[in-house]
Design a protein around this motif. Structure first.
Motif, PDB file in Angstrom:
ATOM      1  N   ALA A  53      -0.763  -6.543   6.354  1.00  0.00           N
ATOM      2  CA  ALA A  53      -2.157  -6.300   5.979  1.00  0.00           C
ATOM      3  C   ALA A  53      -2.251  -5.659   4.603  1.00  0.00           C
ATOM      4  CB  ALA A  53      -2.823  -5.404   7.022  1.00  0.00           C
ATOM      5  N   SER A 337      -6.905   4.764   6.112  1.00  0.00           N
ATOM      6  CA  SER A 337      -8.216   4.121   6.131  1.00  0.00           C
ATOM      7  C   SER A 337      -8.600   3.735   7.552  1.00  0.00           C
ATOM      8  CB  SER A 337      -8.189   2.864   5.258  1.00  0.00           C
ATOM      9  OG  SER A 337      -7.371   1.853   5.856  1.00  0.00           O
ATOM     10  N   GLU A 339      -9.499   0.919   8.660  1.00  0.00           N
ATOM     11  CA  GLU A 339      -8.880  -0.356   8.980  1.00  0.00           C
ATOM     12  C   GLU A 339      -7.404  -0.185   9.328  1.00  0.00           C
ATOM     13  OE1 GLU A 339     -12.452  -0.702   6.631  1.00  0.00           O
ATOM     14  OE2 GLU A 339     -10.564   0.331   6.175  1.00  0.00           O
ATOM     15  N   LEU A 343      -5.668  -0.856  13.029  1.00  0.00           N
ATOM     16  CA  LEU A 343      -4.606  -1.861  13.115  1.00  0.00           C
ATOM     17  C   LEU A 343      -3.344  -1.264  13.726  1.00  0.00           C
ATOM     18  CD1 LEU A 343      -3.319  -4.606  12.436  1.00  0.00           C
ATOM     19  CD2 LEU A 343      -2.826  -3.695  10.151  1.00  0.00           C
ATOM     20  N   SER A 356     -11.913   5.966  13.156  1.00  0.00           N
ATOM     21  CA  SER A 356     -11.796   4.515  13.001  1.00  0.00           C
ATOM     22  C   SER A 356     -12.814   3.849  13.912  1.00  0.00           C
ATOM     23  CB  SER A 356     -10.374   4.059  13.354  1.00  0.00           C
ATOM     24  OG  SER A 356     -10.243   2.669  13.160  1.00  0.00           O
ATOM     25  N   SER A 358     -13.967   0.975  14.241  1.00  0.00           N
ATOM     26  CA  SER A 358     -13.721  -0.375  14.762  1.00  0.00           C
ATOM     27  C   SER A 358     -12.730  -0.382  15.922  1.00  0.00           C
ATOM     28  CB  SER A 358     -13.193  -1.282  13.642  1.00  0.00           C
ATOM     29  OG  SER A 358     -11.930  -0.834  13.181  1.00  0.00           O
TER      30      SER A 358
END
Length: 423
Positions: A53, A337, A339, A343, A356, A358
């Motif tokens: 990523a 971050s 993201e 992840l 985070s 998400s």
């Protein structure tokens, strides 16, 4: 109410196998020297996903990686490389203290880059800083995941057995008896892999020692408490009681982590008392469609007294002598971050250490968040231990305890001696 940012891990907890692998991050084009980052980690899957990523978000960057699938070998190799000046730019470490590749130990020896000036470091809570800083208080690592140690269940095997998840200590013993009567193992155990030896004691002492008395380790440092004079004694006696009641597979000292995960994944064992990230290994052996869940592992007669060990699991730092320090810091920014956090947590079967939005919790992670929110979580004890010798003594002594060559009193005496040792 505690937030996730008030947590501080463990212990050296990672998927243990035997092989090492070396690979690039996936880039096929040549990169200039200032666009090449070197990275090392114990455990390949989550780190590989993060590297890919990062490269995708930074065209032209190549990350050269080395993965070692065994914690002990990884610690020895990185320590040697750091001392000789051949270590990679970025590497995985352990939070707090307690082993030779932990933040405080490496920071004390001047082997880490000061990251205090990075934007993400300014947002760390005091508790997160306590496990990512050197003895002088300088931030030396980015926290990536939060892990936990609990009773992890093979949902399909448990449903087939017709048994219910135990919520008290008497229920644990009955569960073991009932499972044995049905010809299945209650909890797979692989003590041949020494790092596994600590997991059941950490789960039990969360409710018996550190939950009721969060100041216990400081009291030890002040000379006002000892392992031998505490409920650590009860925890180890209960560990042996589980062995004697047939809670585990035969000959745990002869079974390694991989075989433990095979027993669990295939449903020959209904559960394990383990770090949640172990599920990633169990999946390799499980039939398609197998699902897993977690509950806090009880140690008392009252379900309301149960605490869950929850702590920062994985941290990364930068070599003080990194060949590409600016790119290394950029990778740290990515890991910090939202993201990067989501992840890495998803790939490792953990929860993110930093905010985070998400990230979506599942049946494994939601109990962790619930325990934190309700104030029923504790830290892994080794993070606050004053030196690596305590953990080393613990790991070795548990194997001997299960062999019957030492008793509980001897184990705790050894740990007390290691705790106060200054050599």
């Amino acid at each position: 109410m505690k937030s996730l940012k008030t947590l501080a891990l463990g212990c050296c907890l990672a998927v243990a196998a035997t092989a090492c692998s070396t690979s690039g991050g996936g880039s096929t084009t040549a990169a200039s020297g200032d666009q090449v980052l070197t990275l090392a980690a114990a455990g390949q899957g989550p780190a590989s996903a993060a590297v890919k990523a990062f490269e995708k978000a930074n065209p032209g960057v190549t990350v050269k990686t080395v993965f070692t699938e065994d914690d002990t070998a990884y610690q020895q190799q990185l320590r040697t490389q750091l001392a000789s000046g051949t270590a990679p730019d970025v590497f995985r470490m352990w939070p707090g203290g307690g082993n030779t590749m932990a933040v405080r130990d490496l920071g004390k020896d001047g082997m880490l880059m000061d990251l205090s000036g990075e934007s993400w470091a300014a947002g760390l809570s005091a508790d997160l800083k306590s496990v990512t800083s050197d003895p002088g208080g300088k931030v030396m690592a980015v926290p990536v995941t939060i892990g936990a140690i609990g009773a992890v269940w093979n949902d399909q095997a448990l449903a087939k057995s017709g048994l219910s998840k135990p919520a008290t200590w008497p229920e644990v013993l009955k569960f073991c008896k009932d499972a044995k009567a049905k010809g299945v193992t209650a909890f797979a155990l692989g003590l041949k892999s020494s790092w596994v030896t600590q997991l059941v004691p950490y789960a039990l002492t969360a409710s018996l020692v550190y939950g009721p008395n969060p100041a216990f380790t400081q009291q030890q440092k002040d000379g006002k408490a000892t392992f031998a004079g505490s409920q650590w004694k009860q925890a180890l006696e209960q560990y042996l009681q589980m062995r004697d009641e047939g809670c585990f597979n035969d000959s745990p000292n002869g079974v390694g982590y991989d075989e433990q995960m095979q027993l669990f994944g295939q449903g020959k064992a209904l559960g394990v008392v383990h770090v949640l990230s172990a599920v990633q290994s169990a999946i390799e052996y499980a039939p398609e469609g197998t699902t897993f869940s977690m509950t806090p592992f009880p140690a008392t007669d009252n379900a309301g007294d149960t605490y869950l060990p929850v702590s920062v699991g994985i941290v990364y730092g930068v070599n003080a002598k990194a060949k590409n320090p600016e790119l290394a810091k950029k990778f740290m920014q990515f890991l910090a971050s939202p993201e990067g956090q989501a992840l890495y947590a998803t790939e490792s079967g953990s929860s993110p250490a930093l905010d985070s939005p998400s990230f979506k919790a599942d049946a494994l992670q939601q109990p962790v968040l619930d325990a934190v929110k309700s104030g029923r979580s504790t830290l892994y004890p080794d993070q606050a231990w004053p030196n690596p010798r305590v953990q080393q003594e613990h790991l070795t002594s548990i194997q001997e305890l299960f062999n019957g060559t030492v008793d509980v009193k001897t184990v705790l005496s050894r740990m007390d001696k290691a705790f106060t040792s200054t050599s």
